[in-house]
Write a protein that holds these residues in place. Structure first.
Motif, short mmCIF file in Angstrom:
data_model
loop_
_atom_site.label_atom_id
_atom_site.label_comp_id
_atom_site.label_asym_id
_atom_site.label_seq_id
_atom_site.Cartn_x
_atom_site.Cartn_y
_atom_site.Cartn_z
N VAL A 21 -26.34 -20.22 16.88
CA VAL A 21 -27.79 -20.07 16.97
C VAL A 21 -28.20 -19.64 18.38
O VAL A 21 -29.02 -18.73 18.57
CB VAL A 21 -28.50 -21.38 16.59
N VAL A 22 -27.61 -20.29 19.38
CA VAL A 22 -27.92 -19.97 20.77
C VAL A 22 -27.49 -18.55 21.11
O VAL A 22 -28.23 -17.81 21.78
CB VAL A 22 -27.23 -20.99 21.70
N LEU A 23 -26.33 -18.14 20.66
CA LEU A 23 -25.86 -16.78 20.94
C LEU A 23 -26.76 -15.73 20.29
O LEU A 23 -27.05 -14.69 20.91
CB LEU A 23 -24.42 -16.61 20.45
N GLU A 24 -27.19 -15.99 19.08
CA GLU A 24 -28.09 -15.04 18.41
C GLU A 24 -29.39 -14.89 19.18
O GLU A 24 -29.90 -13.77 19.36
CB GLU A 24 -28.35 -15.48 16.97
N TYR A 67 -15.95 -18.31 24.14
CA TYR A 67 -15.77 -19.64 23.56
C TYR A 67 -15.92 -19.59 22.04
O TYR A 67 -15.13 -20.20 21.30
CB TYR A 67 -16.80 -20.61 24.16
N PHE A 68 -16.92 -18.85 21.56
CA PHE A 68 -17.16 -18.72 20.12
C PHE A 68 -15.95 -18.12 19.43
O PHE A 68 -15.54 -18.57 18.35
CB PHE A 68 -18.40 -17.85 19.90
N ALA A 69 -15.36 -17.09 20.05
CA ALA A 69 -14.15 -16.48 19.48
C ALA A 69 -12.99 -17.47 19.50
O ALA A 69 -12.20 -17.55 18.55
CB ALA A 69 -13.79 -15.22 20.26
N GLY A 70 -12.89 -18.23 20.59
CA GLY A 70 -11.77 -19.15 20.73
C GLY A 70 -11.77 -20.30 19.75
O GLY A 70 -10.71 -20.82 19.40
N ILE A 71 -12.96 -20.73 19.30
CA ILE A 71 -13.01 -21.86 18.36
C ILE A 71 -13.05 -21.40 16.90
O ILE A 71 -13.04 -22.23 15.99
CB ILE A 71 -14.23 -22.77 18.63
N GLY A 119 -11.73 -17.85 9.48
CA GLY A 119 -12.97 -17.19 9.86
C GLY A 119 -14.16 -18.10 10.05
O GLY A 119 -15.22 -17.64 10.48
N HIS A 120 -13.99 -19.37 9.73
CA HIS A 120 -15.09 -20.33 9.89
C HIS A 120 -15.02 -21.02 11.25
O HIS A 120 -13.96 -21.10 11.87
CB HIS A 120 -15.06 -21.39 8.79
N GLY A 121 -16.17 -21.53 11.68
CA GLY A 121 -16.19 -22.38 12.85
C GLY A 121 -15.82 -23.80 12.48
O GLY A 121 -15.89 -24.19 11.31
N LEU A 170 -20.52 -12.30 12.52
CA LEU A 170 -21.26 -12.27 13.77
C LEU A 170 -20.36 -11.85 14.93
O LEU A 170 -20.75 -11.07 15.80
CB LEU A 170 -21.85 -13.66 14.05
N LEU A 171 -19.13 -12.35 14.92
CA LEU A 171 -18.20 -12.02 15.99
C LEU A 171 -17.81 -10.55 15.96
O LEU A 171 -17.67 -9.89 17.01
CB LEU A 171 -16.95 -12.90 15.89
N ALA A 172 -17.63 -10.00 14.77
CA ALA A 172 -17.29 -8.58 14.65
C ALA A 172 -18.41 -7.70 15.19
O ALA A 172 -18.16 -6.70 15.88
CB ALA A 172 -17.01 -8.23 13.19
N ASP A 173 -19.65 -8.06 14.90
CA ASP A 173 -20.80 -7.30 15.42
C ASP A 173 -20.83 -7.37 16.94
O ASP A 173 -21.09 -6.37 17.62
CB ASP A 173 -22.10 -7.83 14.84
N ALA A 174 -20.60 -8.57 17.49
CA ALA A 174 -20.60 -8.74 18.95
C ALA A 174 -19.48 -7.93 19.59
O ALA A 174 -19.66 -7.36 20.67
CB ALA A 174 -20.46 -10.21 19.30
N ALA A 175 -18.33 -7.88 18.93
CA ALA A 175 -17.20 -7.12 19.47
C ALA A 175 -17.54 -5.64 19.61
O ALA A 175 -17.20 -4.99 20.60
CB ALA A 175 -15.98 -7.30 18.57
#
Length: 246
Positions: A166-169, A198-202, A207-209, A223-228
């Motif tokens: 949520v914070v990253l978005e 950190y988000f990628a690392g956890i 594929g889930h957190g 979300l991570l793919a879009d950020a990448a």
């Protein structure tokens, strides 16, 4: 459960009416949308104080702006009636005041969402006299909360995978808005990169957190793919694609 009232006042169901109208060509859906929006604005005047009502808790005001109202107003298909458009415009300064003056002063992910919405009003409707002030306050609020609310390794203080998302978005939305207005903040951008690390690392192999603290079983991969792609990070893409890319 009070969450029902809060979520209804985010008005995300109005998007369903707009999408159904486009899919079917039936204007009855957009007429209902405009009638509902007009009635809501007229029936729920801004209280002008800190409150936790379903209509005017700052988080709900923020979600209306970021998730619904902005898209409806600028929809090229024009789903809103002239009356609804004018009433929405008349309500924007009230939303800005709610977000700026009566937001979540204790901080946290709520405050970041509210700052993002305030920046959104300022950038989308720069003709308002106070738009520059709204943008400056949104930038300062985001910067203070991110830098004080996250650890050097990028973990947000709530230590919840769900709220990290949520914070990253919110942070990404605000940074994008600031950049479009010519207000870059390198320090904030650097910390946001650490938060994505950190988000990628956890992110788990499926594929889930993780279900740490107050969180849901979110699927982080999309979300991570879009950020990448946005940030040109092949390592994040490697995690998001389960090693098939990046």
């Amino acid at each position: 459960d009070k969450e029902w009232a809060w979520f209804l006042n985010r008005q995300e169901f109005l998007r369903d009416l707009a999408e159904t109208s486009r899919a079917t060509g039936n204007r009855a859906y957009v007429d209902a949308l405009s009638a509902y929006l007009s009635d809501w604005i007229l029936s729920n005047p801004f209280p002008g104080r800190l409150n936790f009502s379903a209509q005017w808790r700052a988080l709900e005001a923020a979600r209306r702006i970021t998730d619904v109202w902005t898209d409806l107003f600028f929809d090229p298909y024009g789903p809103l009636s002239p009356e609804a458009r004018l009433l929405l415009l008349s309500s924007l300064p009230d939303h800005a005041a709610d977000l700026r003056d009566f937001g979540s002063f204790w901080g946290g992910n709520h405050r970041l969402t509210e700052c993002s919405a305030l920046a959104g009003i300022a950038v989308a409707w720069p003709e308002f006299r106070d738009a520059p002030l709204w943008l400056d306050d949104a930038a300062a609020g985001t910067r203070d909360e991110i830098l004080s609310g996250s650890y050097p390794d990028g973990a947000y203080r709530e230590l919840s995978s769900h709220y990290q998302r949520v914070v990253l978005e919110s942070a990404e939305r605000t940074l994008s808005l600031l950049a479009s207005a010519g207000h870059r903040n390198p320090e904030l951008e650097t910390r946001a990169q650490a938060m994505w690390d950190y988000f990628a690392g956890i992110t788990q192999p499926d594929g889930h957190g993780p279900l740490n603290n107050d969180g849901d079983s979110d699927w982080n991969t999309g979300l991570l793919a879009d950020a990448a792609k946005t940030h040109g990070r092949a390592d994040w893409l490697f995690v998001a694609s389960h090693g098939k890319e990046g």
